[in-house]
Scaffold this motif. Structure first.
Motif, PDB file in Angstrom:
ATOM      1  N   ILE A   1      -2.762   7.477  13.606  1.00 30.11           N
ATOM      2  CA  ILE A   1      -3.030   6.132  14.116  1.00 30.11           C
ATOM      3  C   ILE A   1      -4.440   5.712  13.732  1.00 30.11           C
ATOM      4  CG2 ILE A   1      -3.267   4.702  16.189  1.00 30.11           C
ATOM      5  CD1 ILE A   1      -1.263   6.566  17.569  1.00 30.11           C
ATOM      6  N   PHE A   2      -4.543   4.541  13.108  1.00 26.16           N
ATOM      7  CA  PHE A   2      -5.832   3.901  12.875  1.00 26.16           C
ATOM      8  C   PHE A   2      -6.045   2.915  14.020  1.00 26.16           C
ATOM      9  CE2 PHE A   2      -4.329   4.762   8.471  1.00 26.16           C
ATOM     10  CZ  PHE A   2      -5.366   5.608   8.054  1.00 26.16           C
ATOM     11  N   LEU A   3      -6.996   3.202  14.864  1.00 27.90           N
ATOM     12  CA  LEU A   3      -7.278   2.346  16.017  1.00 27.90           C
ATOM     13  C   LEU A   3      -8.485   1.473  15.709  1.00 27.90           C
ATOM     14  CD1 LEU A   3      -6.982   1.453  18.968  1.00 27.90           C
ATOM     15  CD2 LEU A   3      -8.259   3.511  19.632  1.00 27.90           C
ATOM     16  N   VAL A   4      -8.283   0.164  15.704  1.00 25.48           N
ATOM     17  CA  VAL A   4      -9.361  -0.780  15.393  1.00 25.48           C
ATOM     18  C   VAL A   4      -9.547  -1.706  16.592  1.00 25.48           C
ATOM     19  CG1 VAL A   4     -10.261  -2.447  13.719  1.00 25.48           C
ATOM     20  CG2 VAL A   4      -8.605  -0.713  12.976  1.00 25.48           C
ATOM     21  N   ASP A   5     -10.628  -1.477  17.330  1.00 29.00           N
ATOM     22  CA  ASP A   5     -10.880  -2.241  18.561  1.00 29.00           C
ATOM     23  C   ASP A   5     -12.382  -2.202  18.838  1.00 29.00           C
ATOM     24  OD1 ASP A   5     -11.055  -3.161  21.283  1.00 29.00           O
ATOM     25  OD2 ASP A   5      -8.947  -2.623  21.548  1.00 29.00           O
TER      26      ASP A   5
ATOM     27  N   ILE B   1      -2.974   6.621   4.075  1.00 28.96           N
ATOM     28  CA  ILE B   1      -2.122   7.787   4.232  1.00 28.96           C
ATOM     29  C   ILE B   1      -0.821   7.396   4.918  1.00 28.96           C
ATOM     30  CG2 ILE B   1      -4.097   9.354   4.333  1.00 28.96           C
ATOM     31  CD1 ILE B   1      -3.749   9.463   7.348  1.00 28.96           C
ATOM     32  N   SER B   2       0.137   8.339   4.915  1.00 25.75           N
ATOM     33  CA  SER B   2       1.432   8.074   5.541  1.00 25.75           C
ATOM     34  C   SER B   2       2.004   9.390   6.078  1.00 25.75           C
ATOM     35  CB  SER B   2       2.387   7.463   4.514  1.00 25.75           C
ATOM     36  OG  SER B   2       3.638   7.165   5.076  1.00 25.75           O
ATOM     37  N   PRO B   3       2.694   9.368   7.233  1.00 28.65           N
ATOM     38  CA  PRO B   3       3.001   8.188   8.046  1.00 28.65           C
ATOM     39  C   PRO B   3       1.818   7.801   8.927  1.00 28.65           C
ATOM     40  CG  PRO B   3       3.931  10.132   9.074  1.00 28.65           C
ATOM     41  CD  PRO B   3       3.334  10.584   7.767  1.00 28.65           C
ATOM     42  N   ALA B   4       1.613   6.504   9.052  1.00 26.20           N
ATOM     43  CA  ALA B   4       0.494   6.001   9.839  1.00 26.20           C
ATOM     44  C   ALA B   4       0.838   4.620  10.388  1.00 26.20           C
ATOM     45  CB  ALA B   4      -0.778   5.935   8.996  1.00 26.20           C
TER      46      ALA B   4
ATOM     47  N   THR C   1       0.656  -0.167   5.452  1.00 27.21           N
ATOM     48  CA  THR C   1       0.706   0.526   6.733  1.00 27.21           C
ATOM     49  C   THR C   1       1.129  -0.452   7.834  1.00 27.21           C
ATOM     50  OG1 THR C   1      -1.126   1.936   6.003  1.00 27.21           O
ATOM     51  CG2 THR C   1      -0.565   1.981   8.346  1.00 27.21           C
ATOM     52  N   PRO C   2       2.164  -0.125   8.618  1.00 23.57           N
ATOM     53  CA  PRO C   2       2.615  -1.024   9.685  1.00 23.57           C
ATOM     54  C   PRO C   2       1.502  -1.308  10.702  1.00 23.57           C
ATOM     55  CG  PRO C   2       4.226   0.696   9.295  1.00 23.57           C
ATOM     56  CD  PRO C   2       3.007   1.079   8.519  1.00 23.57           C
ATOM     57  N   ILE C   3       1.530  -2.511  11.252  1.00 20.24           N
ATOM     58  CA  ILE C   3       0.509  -2.943  12.201  1.00 20.24           C
ATOM     59  C   ILE C   3       1.136  -3.259  13.551  1.00 20.24           C
ATOM     60  CG2 ILE C   3      -1.160  -4.765  12.752  1.00 20.24           C
ATOM     61  CD1 ILE C   3      -1.707  -5.010   9.755  1.00 20.24           C
TER      62      ILE C   3
ATOM     63  N   ARG D   1       7.359   6.112   7.474  1.00 22.60           N
ATOM     64  CA  ARG D   1       7.989   7.264   6.827  1.00 22.60           C
ATOM     65  C   ARG D   1       9.075   6.805   5.862  1.00 22.60           C
ATOM     66  NH1 ARG D   1       7.696   9.218  12.190  1.00 22.60           N
ATOM     67  NH2 ARG D   1       6.155  10.894  12.419  1.00 22.60           N
ATOM     68  N   GLN D   2       9.902   5.870   6.313  1.00 23.49           N
ATOM     69  CA  GLN D   2      10.976   5.359   5.469  1.00 23.49           C
ATOM     70  C   GLN D   2      10.422   4.626   4.261  1.00 23.49           C
ATOM     71  OE1 GLN D   2      14.159   5.942   5.603  1.00 23.49           O
ATOM     72  NE2 GLN D   2      14.713   4.575   3.917  1.00 23.49           N
TER      73      GLN D   2
END
Length: 215
Positions: free
Chosen positions: A8-12, A48-51, A78-80, A125-126
């Motif tokens: 997880i990329f956490l941006v806050d 990177i993946s999965p992320a 990367t999904p958001i 992942r898919q």
């Protein structure tokens, strides 16, 4: 040993929120990189993946929507998942229009967060699997001669050796030899295996890429 559930990329920009979410998600089995602004994320993160990107909407500098648009322009898929304490309807609509997986309003519960994050990780992942498979098919396709490429397309369309001969004007025996070569270059033994390997791959795009390469 704790199972690795995904990254997880956490941006806050909220320090307390970053600390709380990071601590909780790490304990649950995720790995975390956290950033206090969008620019730091762009400069320091690895694709990177999965992320999944867990993204705040309102931040100094680039806001969530601006970062989302920037990532799209850069080709980062990367999904958001948006998290926000204050967002209006237009922001939410725009986030989904640009492809956000979900939009969580603070405060949200842990179960809902994990459900959405896991959904996004499965999507990534898919996506990554499809990318790797498409690249492998593209590389194998590039090793085929022009005639073999034509035969390949007909095989994937379900044509028999007799059908290939009728379409191309060659003898069935010659079609059989070309089929064997196609199988060998793709590392398969049957048309069913070849069709399965090419599932989800747009053959027209393969032909276009090959044409551009030859020009």
């Amino acid at each position: 040993m704790k199972k690795h559930l995904g990254h997880i990329f956490l941006v806050d920009d909220n320090h307390d929120m970053r600390f709380y979410l990071s601590d909780m998600l790490i304990l649950l089995g995720y790995t975390i990189d956290s950033y206090d602004n969008a620019t730091s994320f762009l400069e320091q993160s690895m694709d990177i993946s999965p992320a999944v990107v867990l993204l705040d909407m309102r931040m100094p500098g680039l806001n969530g929507l601006e970062l989302q648009a920037k990532l799209d322009a850069l080709g980062r898929k990367t999904p958001i998942v948006f998290i926000s304490g204050e967002s209006n309807k237009d922001e939410i609509i725009e986030a989904f229009r640009l492809g956000a997986v979900d939009f969580l309003l603070k405060p949200f519960n842990r179960e809902k967060l994990c459900q959405v994050v896991d959904k996004a990780l499965d999507m990534d992942r898919q996506r990554n699997h499809e990318f790797i498979n498409t690249d492998a098919v593209r590389r194998s396709f590039a090793t085929l001669s022009a005639r073999e490429q034509e035969i390949f397309v007909l095989i994937v369309q379900g044509q028999t050796n007799k059908g290939i001969a009728e379409v191309t004007g060659i003898q069935p025996g010659t079609a059989k030899k070309h089929r064997a070569t196609v199988y060998q270059k793709f590392g398969v033994n049957t048309s069913a295996e070849l069709i399965s390997q090419c599932k989800g791959v747009e053959l027209s795009k393969l032909m276009q890429v090959q044409t551009l390469t030859e020009q």
